[in-house]
Design an enzyme around this catalytic site. Sequence first.
Site, short mmCIF file in Angstrom:
data_model
loop_
_atom_site.label_atom_id
_atom_site.label_comp_id
_atom_site.label_asym_id
_atom_site.label_seq_id
_atom_site.Cartn_x
_atom_site.Cartn_y
_atom_site.Cartn_z
N SER A 103 0.87 -1.20 0.00
CA SER A 103 0.00 0.00 0.00
C SER A 103 0.90 1.23 0.00
O SER A 103 2.05 1.16 0.45
CB SER A 103 -0.86 0.00 1.27
OG SER A 103 -1.51 1.24 1.41
N TYR A 152 -2.15 0.02 10.58
CA TYR A 152 -2.19 -0.33 9.16
C TYR A 152 -0.89 0.10 8.49
O TYR A 152 -0.26 -0.65 7.74
CB TYR A 152 -3.40 0.32 8.48
CG TYR A 152 -3.56 -0.09 7.04
CD1 TYR A 152 -3.84 -1.41 6.70
CD2 TYR A 152 -3.41 0.84 6.01
CE1 TYR A 152 -3.96 -1.80 5.37
CE2 TYR A 152 -3.54 0.46 4.68
CZ TYR A 152 -3.81 -0.86 4.36
OH TYR A 152 -3.93 -1.24 3.05
P1 NAP Z 1 -11.55 -6.06 0.55
O1 NAP Z 1 -12.46 -5.84 -0.61
O2 NAP Z 1 -12.09 -5.87 1.91
O3 NAP Z 1 -10.89 -7.52 0.41
C1 NAP Z 1 -10.09 -8.05 1.45
C2 NAP Z 1 -9.88 -9.52 1.19
O4 NAP Z 1 -9.02 -10.03 2.22
C3 NAP Z 1 -11.17 -10.33 1.23
O5 NAP Z 1 -11.16 -11.28 0.19
C4 NAP Z 1 -11.09 -11.04 2.57
O6 NAP Z 1 -11.72 -12.31 2.50
C5 NAP Z 1 -9.59 -11.22 2.72
N1 NAP Z 1 -9.21 -11.47 4.10
C6 NAP Z 1 -9.28 -10.63 5.16
N2 NAP Z 1 -8.92 -11.26 6.28
C7 NAP Z 1 -8.61 -12.55 5.92
C8 NAP Z 1 -8.19 -13.70 6.62
N3 NAP Z 1 -8.00 -13.69 7.95
N4 NAP Z 1 -7.96 -14.83 5.93
C9 NAP Z 1 -8.16 -14.88 4.59
N5 NAP Z 1 -8.56 -13.83 3.86
C10 NAP Z 1 -8.80 -12.68 4.53
O7 NAP Z 1 -10.30 -5.07 0.45
P2 NAP Z 1 -9.23 -4.80 -0.71
O8 NAP Z 1 -9.15 -3.33 -0.88
O9 NAP Z 1 -9.46 -5.64 -1.89
O10 NAP Z 1 -7.89 -5.27 0.03
C11 NAP Z 1 -7.00 -6.22 -0.54
C12 NAP Z 1 -5.57 -5.82 -0.19
O11 NAP Z 1 -5.29 -4.56 -0.80
C13 NAP Z 1 -5.31 -5.63 1.30
O12 NAP Z 1 -4.05 -6.16 1.60
C14 NAP Z 1 -5.30 -4.12 1.47
O13 NAP Z 1 -4.49 -3.73 2.55
C15 NAP Z 1 -4.69 -3.71 0.15
N6 NAP Z 1 -4.91 -2.31 -0.24
C16 NAP Z 1 -6.19 -1.82 -0.40
C17 NAP Z 1 -6.34 -0.49 -0.77
C18 NAP Z 1 -7.70 0.13 -0.96
O14 NAP Z 1 -7.79 1.38 -1.05
N7 NAP Z 1 -8.76 -0.63 -1.08
C19 NAP Z 1 -5.21 0.34 -0.96
C20 NAP Z 1 -3.95 -0.20 -0.79
C21 NAP Z 1 -3.81 -1.53 -0.43
P3 NAP Z 1 -12.70 -12.93 3.63
O15 NAP Z 1 -13.22 -11.81 4.47
O16 NAP Z 1 -13.75 -13.63 2.82
O17 NAP Z 1 -11.82 -13.88 4.38
#
Ligand code: NAP
Length: 246
Positions: free
Chosen positions: A132, A145
Site C-alpha cells: 500500500s 495499518y
Molecule cells: P476487501 O475488498 O475488503 O478484500 C479483502 C480480502 O481479504 C477479502 O477477500 C477477505 O476475505 C480477505 N481477508 C481478510 N482477512 C482474511 C483472513 N484472515 N484470511 C483470509 N482472507 C482474509 O479489500 P481490498 O481493498 O481488496 O484489500 C486487498 C488488499 O489490498 C489488502 O491487503 C489491502 O491492505 C490492500 N490495499 C487496499 C487499498 C484500498 O484502497 N482498497 C489500498 C492499498 C492496499 P474474507 O473476508 O472472505 O476472508
Amino acid sequence: MPSLEGRSAVVTGASSGIGAATALTLAREGARVVGGARRTDRIPASVTPLELDVTDSASCERFARAAVEELGGGIDILVNAAGLALGRDLFDDSSEADERTVLETNVNGLIRMTRLCLPHLRDGGHIVNIGSVAGRQAYEKGALYVTSKFAVRGFTYALREDLLGRPIHITTVDPGLVETDFSRVRFRGDEETARKVYQGVEAMKPEDIADCVLFAVTRPPHVNVDELVVKALAQSSGGRILRTES
Ligand code: NAP
C-alpha cells in the site's frame, strides 16, 4: 501481453476487491487459479475456491496442501492480497485485539502463506505482495495499518535478497485509494462513513490493480519488477486526496 496459458496461480483474499479482480484477471489470461478466503462463496466462478484464514496456521497449511494438489503439484504465481485495516483513530485509542488482527492478517498471514507456498514455486515463478502507499509514507490515524504495510515492504525486499540467484521473481504492488469493501471493513460495517471515503474523488477500481499484477507477472524471465506504486490521479499521498465539493 504474453498469455498465462498452462500456468498456475494462488491468490489470497480472492473473495473481494483486489484479490477477486486479480484472480479473475489471471484466470481470464489462461492461468489455473486457486483462490483463498474465509467467504469461499464469494470467490469468482472461474477460480477454484478453497477455505483460508491467513491468521490460522492450520488453515494455511491445509490450504497450501489442497492448492498444490488442485494445481497438479506446482505454483507459478502467488498473490498475497488478503488484508485489512481496522479503524481510523489516534493510536491512543488502539486496542490489543485490533493490533493482533491487523498484524496477524497483513504481516504474519502474508509471511506464513509465502513460507508455505515457496517450496512449491516452479522455476520462473513469481510472488506478488499487495502492499500500500501506507507502507511508503505514514498518514495520521492509521498507525497499525501503516506499520503492517511498512512490514510488507520490508519483507518483500528482504525476500528479494534471499531469492537472489534463484529463478523466482518478487514484486510489491503498492496501491493508493481503490474502491472495494476495504473501508466497509475498516469502519466495521458503518456504510455511511465507508461511502464518504470514495465521495468526490474518482478512486481506482480493483481491476486497475489486477492490471498491475498482470503486468508484473508477464515480463520476460530476466526482468524483475521490484515495486509498482499506483494512485488515483487525484491522490498524491496516503493522506492527500483532492475531492470535489458535493
Ligand atoms: P476487501 O475488498 O475488503 O478484500 C479483502 C480480502 O481479504 C477479502 O477477500 C477477505 O476475505 C480477505 N481477508 C481478510 N482477512 C482474511 C483472513 N484472515 N484470511 C483470509 N482472507 C482474509 O479489500 P481490498 O481493498 O481488496 O484489500 C486487498 C488488499 O489490498 C489488502 O491487503 C489491502 O491492505 C490492500 N490495499 C487496499 C487499498 C484500498 O484502497 N482498497 C489500498 C492499498 C492496499 P474474507 O473476508 O472472505 O476472508
